[in-house]
Design an enzyme around this catalytic site. Structure first.
Site, PDB file in Angstrom:
ATOM      1  N   ASP A  16       0.844  -1.193   0.000  1.00 53.48           N
ATOM      2  CA  ASP A  16       0.000   0.000   0.000  1.00 53.48           C
ATOM      3  C   ASP A  16       0.883   1.247   0.000  1.00 53.48           C
ATOM      4  O   ASP A  16       0.398   2.364  -0.124  1.00 53.48           O
ATOM      5  CB  ASP A  16      -0.998  -0.006   1.165  1.00 53.48           C
ATOM      6  CG  ASP A  16      -0.321   0.002   2.518  1.00 53.48           C
ATOM      7  OD1 ASP A  16       0.911  -0.183   2.586  1.00 53.48           O
ATOM      8  OD2 ASP A  16      -1.030   0.207   3.527  1.00 53.48           O
ATOM      9  N   SER A  17       2.200   1.041   0.111  1.00 53.96           N
ATOM     10  CA  SER A  17       3.148   2.144  -0.071  1.00 53.96           C
ATOM     11  C   SER A  17       3.076   2.692  -1.494  1.00 53.96           C
ATOM     12  O   SER A  17       3.631   3.751  -1.780  1.00 53.96           O
ATOM     13  CB  SER A  17       4.573   1.690   0.248  1.00 53.96           C
ATOM     14  OG  SER A  17       4.876   0.500  -0.445  1.00 53.96           O
ATOM     15  N   ASP A  74      -0.900  -6.134  -0.616  1.00 55.52           N
ATOM     16  CA  ASP A  74      -1.240  -5.466   0.646  1.00 55.52           C
ATOM     17  C   ASP A  74      -2.715  -5.059   0.601  1.00 55.52           C
ATOM     18  O   ASP A  74      -3.142  -4.428  -0.372  1.00 55.52           O
ATOM     19  CB  ASP A  74      -0.412  -4.171   0.721  1.00 55.52           C
ATOM     20  CG  ASP A  74       0.265  -3.978   2.048  1.00 55.52           C
ATOM     21  OD1 ASP A  74       0.016  -4.760   2.974  1.00 55.52           O
ATOM     22  OD2 ASP A  74       1.079  -3.027   2.129  1.00 55.52           O
ATOM     23  N   LYS A  97      -1.347  -9.365   2.611  1.00 54.74           N
ATOM     24  CA  LYS A  97      -0.778  -8.893   3.885  1.00 54.74           C
ATOM     25  C   LYS A  97      -1.789  -7.964   4.543  1.00 54.74           C
ATOM     26  O   LYS A  97      -2.403  -7.145   3.849  1.00 54.74           O
ATOM     27  CB  LYS A  97       0.540  -8.149   3.634  1.00 54.74           C
ATOM     28  CG  LYS A  97       1.115  -7.472   4.878  1.00 54.74           C
ATOM     29  CD  LYS A  97       2.562  -7.053   4.691  1.00 54.74           C
ATOM     30  CE  LYS A  97       2.771  -5.704   4.055  1.00 54.74           C
ATOM     31  NZ  LYS A  97       2.199  -4.560   4.796  1.00 54.74           N
ATOM     32  N   GLU A 133      -2.298  -5.451   8.237  1.00 53.10           N
ATOM     33  CA  GLU A 133      -1.621  -4.833   9.371  1.00 53.10           C
ATOM     34  C   GLU A 133      -2.480  -4.963  10.620  1.00 53.10           C
ATOM     35  O   GLU A 133      -3.705  -4.997  10.519  1.00 53.10           O
ATOM     36  CB  GLU A 133      -1.414  -3.331   9.111  1.00 53.10           C
ATOM     37  CG  GLU A 133      -0.499  -3.032   7.963  1.00 53.10           C
ATOM     38  CD  GLU A 133      -0.253  -1.525   7.798  1.00 53.10           C
ATOM     39  OE1 GLU A 133      -0.689  -0.718   8.647  1.00 53.10           O
ATOM     40  OE2 GLU A 133       0.374  -1.171   6.794  1.00 53.10           O
ATOM     41  N   GLU A 149       7.802  -4.301  11.611  1.00 52.27           N
ATOM     42  CA  GLU A 149       8.292  -2.960  11.237  1.00 52.27           C
ATOM     43  C   GLU A 149       8.626  -2.137  12.469  1.00 52.27           C
ATOM     44  O   GLU A 149       7.834  -2.050  13.429  1.00 52.27           O
ATOM     45  CB  GLU A 149       7.219  -2.233  10.396  1.00 52.27           C
ATOM     46  CG  GLU A 149       7.661  -0.836   9.977  1.00 52.27           C
ATOM     47  CD  GLU A 149       6.866  -0.229   8.840  1.00 52.27           C
ATOM     48  OE1 GLU A 149       5.967  -0.898   8.293  1.00 52.27           O
ATOM     49  OE2 GLU A 149       7.170   0.934   8.482  1.00 52.27           O
TER      50      GLU A 149
HETATM   51  O1  KIV Z   1       3.476  -1.271   1.823  1.00 52.27           O
HETATM   52  C1  KIV Z   1       4.684  -1.440   2.075  1.00 52.27           C
HETATM   53  O2  KIV Z   1       5.559  -1.069   1.289  1.00 52.27           O
HETATM   54  C2  KIV Z   1       5.031  -2.062   3.327  1.00 52.27           C
HETATM   55  C3  KIV Z   1       6.457  -1.924   3.778  1.00 52.27           C
HETATM   56  C4  KIV Z   1       6.564  -2.040   5.240  1.00 52.27           C
HETATM   57  C5  KIV Z   1       7.370  -2.861   3.087  1.00 52.27           C
HETATM   58  O3  KIV Z   1       4.228  -2.661   3.964  1.00 52.27           O
END
Ligand code: KIV
Length: 280
Positions: free
Chosen positions: A61-62, A100, A130, A132, A198
């Site tokens: 999501d970056s 993500d 992924k 969080e 992280e």
């Molecule tokens: O979205 C992202 O780039 C991440 C980083 C912590 C690698 O989750």
């Protein structure tokens, strides 16, 4: 799983034709073999990182900050991320591609999480997702795992919760270390295939790595994790401005592109491009 699998070393990696799968990552943990993960959001970077032998790519999501130009990871949507995931899965054959799930697309319930993850798997071709969070995300992890969707749990500093956490701050210090280790164990029990850790003290991340049998991937979490991840624009020096302490820049991509763009504009202005060799 192929007996000849060799994720690193002797350039054998380029001979591995099959897709990296979760048991390969598990094997690497057992062997104490470290591996690297990078973000990728498009065809060129994905194929370059595949050629470099990166076994796992994260469509993070970056992309919110690094592709779409938002201020944080919060604004990016499922509809904005799925095409990037599709580009990465379509253009690579070997890396495991993790998508993500963006802010707001999975926190409400395990069912919401399942439906979002299914979109990333069906429309994006992702091999895993992924999410969080802390232990409140255990039902999500259990639901995905029971549904055949591999899930990486992102713990420690979780950027989607930056406002709740009071900004970019190291997590798991002092008394919170034990709680984080217990969360990590709970995610393993719930079925997570890996943990992304992280901004956690190196010693705490190393204790988590020893406490779980699934691979840990660190970012700002020291050298004791099973794997390391960086955002590719940070790693390759495309990003400008102050960098987080945990970033190492391996190239000056910004300088290279800036030089090329300046040379191009100079040539055009001088009437030197196109030359006869570029003309019909
Ligand atoms: O979205 C992202 O780039 C991440 C980083 C912590 C690698 O989750």
């Amino acid at each position: 799983m192929s007996d000849t699998f060799s994720p690193y070393g002797n350039n054998e990696v380029s001979n591995v034709k099959s897709r990296i799968r979760i048991p390969h990552l598990q094997q690497m943990k057992v062997r104490g073999q470290k591996w690297a993960m990078l973000t990728a959001y498009d065809m060129y970077t994905a194929t370059i990182f595949e050629e470099a032998g990166i076994p796992v790519l994260l469509v993070g999501d970056s992309a919110s900050n690094n592709v779409y130009g938002y201020e944080s990871t919060l604004p990016v949507t499922v509809d904005e991320l799925i095409p990037l995931v599709r580009a990465v899965t379509r253009s690579t054959r070997r890396p495991l591609v993790i998508a993500d799930l963006p802010f707001g697309s999975y926190q409400a319930s395990a069912e919401q999480c399942f439906h979002t993850a299914v979109r990333f798997m069906k429309e994006g071709g992702a091999h895993a997702v992924k999410i969080e969070g802390d232990v409140e995300m255990l039902p999500q992890v259990e639901k995905l795992t029971r549904s055949g969707i591999p899930v990486m749990a992102h713990i420690g500093f979780t950027p989607q919760a930056e406002h709740q956490l009071g900004g970019y701050r190291v997590q798991g210090r002092g008394d919170n270390a034990q709680r984080l280790i217990e969360s990590a164990r709970a995610f393993e029990t719930a079925g997570a295939f890996a943990l992304l850790i992280e901004m956690v003290p190196a010693e705490v991340a190393a204790r988590i790595t020893a406490a779980v049998s699934i691979p840990t991937v660190g970012i700002g979490a020291g050298n004791g994790c099973d794997a390391q991840v960086l955002v590719w624009q940070d790693m390759a020096g495309l990003r400008t401005g102050p960098l987080p302490r945990f970033v190492k820049q391996y190239a000056d991509m910004r300088g290279v592109l800036l030089g090329a763009a300046r040379d191009f504009t100079g040539d055009v202005q001088a009437g030197d491009f196109p030359g006869t060799e570029h003309s019909f």
